[in-house]
Design a protein around this motif. Structure first.
Motif, PDB file in Angstrom:
ATOM      1  N   GLY A   1      -3.564   0.225   8.860  1.00 47.32           N
ATOM      2  CA  GLY A   1      -2.129   0.122   8.626  1.00 47.32           C
ATOM      3  C   GLY A   1      -1.431   1.396   9.057  1.00 47.32           C
ATOM      4  N   GLY A   2      -0.147   1.474   8.767  1.00 49.30           N
ATOM      5  CA  GLY A   2       0.675   2.609   9.176  1.00 49.30           C
ATOM      6  C   GLY A   2       0.023   3.956   8.864  1.00 49.30           C
ATOM      7  N   LYS A   3      -0.701   4.016   7.754  1.00 51.07           N
ATOM      8  CA  LYS A   3      -1.351   5.277   7.369  1.00 51.07           C
ATOM      9  C   LYS A   3      -2.310   5.763   8.445  1.00 51.07           C
TER      10      LYS A   3
ATOM     11  N   LEU B   1       1.672  -6.018   9.767  1.00 47.96           N
ATOM     12  CA  LEU B   1       1.105  -4.664   9.811  1.00 47.96           C
ATOM     13  C   LEU B   1       1.903  -3.788   8.852  1.00 47.96           C
ATOM     14  N   GLY B   2       1.289  -3.547   7.694  1.00 49.53           N
ATOM     15  CA  GLY B   2       1.981  -2.790   6.659  1.00 49.53           C
ATOM     16  C   GLY B   2       1.584  -1.330   6.689  1.00 49.53           C
ATOM     17  N   GLY B   3       1.625  -0.703   5.515  1.00 49.02           N
ATOM     18  CA  GLY B   3       1.293   0.710   5.429  1.00 49.02           C
ATOM     19  C   GLY B   3      -0.205   0.938   5.423  1.00 49.02           C
ATOM     20  N   GLY B   4      -0.935   0.024   4.837  1.00 42.51           N
ATOM     21  CA  GLY B   4      -2.368   0.261   4.705  1.00 42.51           C
ATOM     22  C   GLY B   4      -3.234  -0.925   5.044  1.00 42.51           C
TER      23      GLY B   4
ATOM     24  N   THR C   1       0.837  -1.206   0.000  1.00 38.22           N
ATOM     25  CA  THR C   1       0.000   0.000   0.000  1.00 38.22           C
ATOM     26  C   THR C   1       0.869   1.252   0.000  1.00 38.22           C
ATOM     27  N   THR C   2       1.908   1.247   0.803  1.00 42.51           N
ATOM     28  CA  THR C   2       2.752   2.445   0.881  1.00 42.51           C
ATOM     29  C   THR C   2       4.142   2.229   0.275  1.00 42.51           C
ATOM     30  N   TYR C   3       4.643   0.992   0.385  1.00 39.88           N
ATOM     31  CA  TYR C   3       5.944   0.677  -0.208  1.00 39.88           C
ATOM     32  C   TYR C   3       5.842  -0.659  -0.931  1.00 39.88           C
ATOM     33  N   SER C   4       6.571  -0.791  -2.021  1.00 42.58           N
ATOM     34  CA  SER C   4       6.621  -2.067  -2.726  1.00 42.58           C
ATOM     35  C   SER C   4       8.063  -2.527  -2.786  1.00 42.58           C
TER      36      SER C   4
ATOM     37  N   SER D   1       4.294  13.463   9.257  1.00 41.84           N
ATOM     38  CA  SER D   1       3.767  12.535  10.271  1.00 41.84           C
ATOM     39  C   SER D   1       4.433  11.176  10.112  1.00 41.84           C
ATOM     40  N   GLU D   2       4.685  10.756   8.884  1.00 45.19           N
ATOM     41  CA  GLU D   2       5.316   9.448   8.694  1.00 45.19           C
ATOM     42  C   GLU D   2       6.754   9.470   9.227  1.00 45.19           C
ATOM     43  N   THR D   3       7.467  10.576   8.925  1.00 43.38           N
ATOM     44  CA  THR D   3       8.850  10.676   9.387  1.00 43.38           C
ATOM     45  C   THR D   3       8.907  10.672  10.910  1.00 43.38           C
ATOM     46  N   ILE D   4       8.011  11.445  11.512  1.00 45.78           N
ATOM     47  CA  ILE D   4       8.028  11.552  12.976  1.00 45.78           C
ATOM     48  C   ILE D   4       7.648  10.221  13.612  1.00 45.78           C
ATOM     49  N   LYS D   5       6.668   9.558  13.007  1.00 42.83           N
ATOM     50  CA  LYS D   5       6.266   8.239  13.519  1.00 42.83           C
ATOM     51  C   LYS D   5       7.466   7.288  13.517  1.00 42.83           C
ATOM     52  N   LYS D   6       8.208   7.284  12.419  1.00 43.77           N
ATOM     53  CA  LYS D   6       9.367   6.379  12.342  1.00 43.77           C
ATOM     54  C   LYS D   6      10.406   6.739  13.401  1.00 43.77           C
ATOM     55  N   ARG D   7      10.590   8.057  13.611  1.00 48.93           N
ATOM     56  CA  ARG D   7      11.577   8.461  14.624  1.00 48.93           C
ATOM     57  C   ARG D   7      11.144   7.991  16.000  1.00 48.93           C
ATOM     58  N   LEU D   8       9.830   8.021  16.239  1.00 53.77           N
ATOM     59  CA  LEU D   8       9.335   7.610  17.561  1.00 53.77           C
ATOM     60  C   LEU D   8       9.492   6.105  17.784  1.00 53.77           C
ATOM     61  N   SER D   9       9.860   5.379  16.739  1.00 59.16           N
ATOM     62  CA  SER D   9      10.129   3.949  16.940  1.00 59.16           C
ATOM     63  C   SER D   9      11.473   3.747  17.620  1.00 59.16           C
ATOM     64  N   SER D  10      12.370   4.741  17.482  1.00 60.59           N
ATOM     65  CA  SER D  10      13.653   4.579  18.160  1.00 60.59           C
ATOM     66  C   SER D  10      13.876   5.624  19.246  1.00 60.59           C
TER      67      SER D  10
ATOM     68  N   VAL E   1       5.930  -8.974  10.710  1.00 60.83           N
ATOM     69  CA  VAL E   1       6.422  -8.432   9.444  1.00 60.83           C
ATOM     70  C   VAL E   1       5.632  -7.170   9.105  1.00 60.83           C
ATOM     71  N   GLY E   2       6.020  -6.494   7.998  1.00 59.03           N
ATOM     72  CA  GLY E   2       5.390  -5.226   7.639  1.00 59.03           C
ATOM     73  C   GLY E   2       6.094  -4.110   8.400  1.00 59.03           C
ATOM     74  N   GLY E   3       6.348  -3.004   7.697  1.00 53.82           N
ATOM     75  CA  GLY E   3       7.130  -1.910   8.271  1.00 53.82           C
ATOM     76  C   GLY E   3       6.591  -1.402   9.602  1.00 53.82           C
ATOM     77  N   SER E   4       5.254  -1.428   9.751  1.00 58.68           N
ATOM     78  CA  SER E   4       4.678  -0.841  10.967  1.00 58.68           C
ATOM     79  C   SER E   4       4.898  -1.711  12.196  1.00 58.68           C
ATOM     80  N   SER E   5       5.325  -2.962  11.990  1.00 56.47           N
ATOM     81  CA  SER E   5       5.622  -3.825  13.143  1.00 56.47           C
ATOM     82  C   SER E   5       6.825  -3.319  13.915  1.00 56.47           C
ATOM     83  N   ARG E   6       7.544  -2.364  13.317  1.00 52.27           N
ATOM     84  CA  ARG E   6       8.709  -1.798  14.013  1.00 52.27           C
ATOM     85  C   ARG E   6       8.299  -0.922  15.179  1.00 52.27           C
ATOM     86  N   MET E   7       7.041  -0.477  15.183  1.00 52.62           N
ATOM     87  CA  MET E   7       6.633   0.400  16.287  1.00 52.62           C
ATOM     88  C   MET E   7       6.704  -0.409  17.583  1.00 52.62           C
ATOM     89  N   PRO E   8       7.399   0.130  18.611  1.00 49.63           N
ATOM     90  CA  PRO E   8       7.566  -0.627  19.850  1.00 49.63           C
ATOM     91  C   PRO E   8       6.240  -1.069  20.462  1.00 49.63           C
TER      92      PRO E   8
HETATM   93  P1  AMP Z   1       5.055  -1.995   4.303  1.00 50.18           P
HETATM   94  O1  AMP Z   1       3.749  -1.775   3.590  1.00 50.18           O
HETATM   95  O2  AMP Z   1       5.167  -3.308   4.961  1.00 50.18           O
HETATM   96  O3  AMP Z   1       6.242  -1.588   3.526  1.00 50.18           O
HETATM   97  O4  AMP Z   1       4.997  -0.994   5.550  1.00 50.18           O
HETATM   98  C1  AMP Z   1       5.141   0.356   5.363  1.00 50.18           C
HETATM   99  C2  AMP Z   1       4.657   1.052   6.615  1.00 50.18           C
HETATM  100  O5  AMP Z   1       5.604   0.837   7.642  1.00 50.18           O
HETATM  101  C3  AMP Z   1       4.521   2.536   6.419  1.00 50.18           C
HETATM  102  O6  AMP Z   1       3.323   2.991   7.019  1.00 50.18           O
HETATM  103  C4  AMP Z   1       5.736   3.052   7.146  1.00 50.18           C
HETATM  104  O7  AMP Z   1       5.511   4.355   7.645  1.00 50.18           O
HETATM  105  C5  AMP Z   1       5.878   2.054   8.268  1.00 50.18           C
HETATM  106  N1  AMP Z   1       7.217   2.035   8.846  1.00 50.18           N
HETATM  107  C6  AMP Z   1       8.393   1.792   8.233  1.00 50.18           C
HETATM  108  N2  AMP Z   1       9.425   1.886   9.083  1.00 50.18           N
HETATM  109  C7  AMP Z   1       8.884   2.217  10.286  1.00 50.18           C
HETATM  110  C8  AMP Z   1       9.424   2.483  11.581  1.00 50.18           C
HETATM  111  N3  AMP Z   1      10.737   2.453  11.806  1.00 50.18           N
HETATM  112  N4  AMP Z   1       8.563   2.791  12.575  1.00 50.18           N
HETATM  113  C9  AMP Z   1       7.240   2.850  12.355  1.00 50.18           C
HETATM  114  N5  AMP Z   1       6.670   2.617  11.171  1.00 50.18           N
HETATM  115  C10 AMP Z   1       7.475   2.312  10.141  1.00 50.18           C
END
Ligand code: AMP
Length: 533
Positions: free
Chosen positions: A211-213, A182-185, A16-19, A252-261, A320-327
């Protein structure tokens, strides 16, 4: 073999957000293909510039600010499988469907790959969420064809992640895993049993609009509230300015990612001519998004309970999925299931890599070979090393029926989601009138479960997906049984049939998005304008 004719095993995670795209290298190991921008993942963002060019990926995301919002398309995956003016995008007189927009994203990735490897790939395995219904799967397949592929196989994202985990992570013996994606959407939760090369999904659930959105959207609310409180800015000043809106989406996406670390982070935004500086803490963010997190836990619970599992029955939970990185994801799951054995597993790349591994062993003539075996009364035997995937039905299928007790038209469900494929079930119905000349079998898809109370559901709870008419033999009465049989194949394709006094009618659920070769060609023309690297 020369390089031009070299066949690559390609897997594509169309997110949805990244391929992300992966292939198997000479040693048979999955490798993520870097795009032209040298990134592992490509933002699923499309920009139509003023020169009639289609720009995909980071350049589109970066330039989005300079264009009106109508020229920038994001999160198109959320519309997959839908058709009509509400989901189509019209730009400079051309109409783009969700399928052709997804094709544009695929085309950019394929172009980059072809240029990098001096080849022209024609086959790929593309992934989709497990709960995607037939329409969304067909839409995904068509997108691949429009992007120039000739053969596309669709597998489920959690299965791909499990393949990457199982074959890359050295699973020994039999393991039952739960993939939390938990992906982007989109959000997907699937329980799979892994044994050697065999991957069997046993339960799946998910939420197409989670999702992350959604976490980004909550963060936007926090940021706006802070700036309104601290700088006296009015809500209308955010909403009336497209630049501010775009900035908020990106920030908001950048800040969200920063808040993961980091526990807290600062940001700035110029709104109403003033530059505002604000601080957001992880604690605030987690409090605001708790209900989203809880929604994923509920789905996890329903996937487990649909098969009577508890966390003790699960060997490993794979995140899996980028959003799973959120603590909060790990913390939330651990709080609810203290015994869960959690592993964050290659969250951005495991799906594409698993799809490439699958592509590498895949029999591209599987369907024909299975049909041949069936004709001979034999069972198809996979080649040594071939990955065998068993899925569960992702949707429940039933038909519209009138119930005697209430005279109400309802959906009578016949085969249910989370039942292992292939499956077949027969239910008996009766004509409404004596001497009735024909019946209309109207097929509905829904998310109902095979439990009391969901075997018969309201029409509005389902979605009509196809119908067929059957002429009834002469002399039928209200008491003449009509046997309606639903079969779902290994691939989840529905075949419906009806039998009445020796009359038989069979119907295969049509690919409603089936595109003719000429339609595919025409759509290919539309996405030709995707810039070549
Ligand atoms: P995916 O669809 O699996 O590529 O997931 C993408 C989603 O993961 C987007 O909403 C990104 O903002 C989110 N994402 C990627 N890295 C991080 C991170 N470090 N912390 C929080 N969300 C992230």
């Amino acid at each position: 073999m020369n390089e031009m004719s070299k066949e690559y095993a390609i897997g594509i995670d169309l997110g949805t957000t990244y391929s992300c795209m992966a292939y198997l290298d000479e040693e048979g190991s999955p490798v993520v293909e870097k795009n032209f921008e040298q990134e592992d993942t490509t933002p699923s963002v499309i920009l139509f510039n003023e020169n009639g060019e289609i720009i995909v990926g980071s350049p589109a995301k970066d330039m989005a600010m300079m264009y009106s919002m109508e020229r920038v398309v994001t999160a198109i995956k959320r519309q997959m499988g839908q058709t009509g003016p509400e989901v189509d995008v019209e730009i400079d007189g051309a109409v783009y469907t969700p399928v052709s927009l997804s094709a544009a994203i695929l085309k950019k990735m394929i172009n980059d790959f072809n240029d990098n490897h001096g080849t022209d790939i024609k086959k790929a395995v593309i992934t989709c969420p497990a709960y995607f219904g037939q329409l969304e799967r067909d839409a995904t397949k068509n997108a691949g064809m429009i992007a120039g592929l000739e053969e596309v196989t669709i597998i489920n994202e959690p299965t791909a992640a499990a393949i990457s985990f199982g074959l890359g992570g050295g699973v020994e013996g039999r393991k039952r895993v739960l993939v939390y994606d938990l992906g982007g959407g989109t959000f997907d939760v699937t329980v799979l049993e892994i044994e050697g090369n065999s991957f069997t999904a046993v339960a799946t659930d998910g939420e197409r609009l989670l999702g992350g959105k959604d976490w980004d959207a909550e963060l936007i609310k926090i940021i706006k509230r802070k700036i309104m409180d601290e700088y006296g800015v009015d809500e209308s000043e955010f909403d009336s300015d497209d630049d501010v809106k775009q900035n908020l989406i990106l920030d908001s996406e950048t800040i969200k990612k920063r808040l993961s670390s980091a526990e807290s982070t600062k940001g700035t935004l110029t709104v109403g001519g003033r530059k505002a500086v604000y601080t957001v803490t992880r604690e605030e963010f987690e409090a605001e998004t708790r209900s989203l997190m809880d929604a994923t836990l509920e789905k996890m619970d329903s996937a487990l309970s649909s098969k009577g599992f508890s966390m003790g029955d699960i060997d490993e939970v794979i995140l899996v999925g980028g959003s799973s990185r959120m603590p909060q994801v790990k913390a939330g799951i651990s709080a609810k299931y203290p015994s869960a054995n959690l592993r964050l597993f290659d969250p951005d790349q495991s799906i594409a890599k698993g799809a490439a591994i699958f592509a590498g062993t895949h029999n591209w003539n599987l369907r024909e070979d299975m049909e041949d075996a069936e004709k001979k009364g034999e069972e198809y035997v996979p080649a040594a090393g071939e990955i065998v995937v068993h899925n569960v039905l992702s949707q429940t299928f039933g038909i519209k029926a009138v119930y005697d007790d209430t005279s109400a038209e309802m959906i009578s469900n016949i085969i249910f989601r989370n039942e292992k494929l292939p499956i077949s079930s027969i239910k008996t119905y009766y004509p409404v009138d004596d001497g009735q000349s024909s019946i209309m079998v109207e097929i509905y898809e829904s998310a109902a479960n095979n439990v009391e109370g969901e075997r018969r559901i309201e029409l509005v709870e389902g979605c009509p997906v196809g119908d067929f008419e059957m002429t009834l033999p002469e002399g039928v009465t209200k008491n003449t049984p009509i046997a309606v049989k639903f079969t779902a194949t290994d691939e989840g394709i529905l075949i419906a049939s009806a039998d009445c006094l020796g009359s038989h009618k069979e119907y295969q659920l049509q690919n409603r998005l089936q595109m003719s070769d000429s339609e595919i060609q025409k759509s290919r023309g539309l996405v030709e304008k995707v810039q070549r690297a």
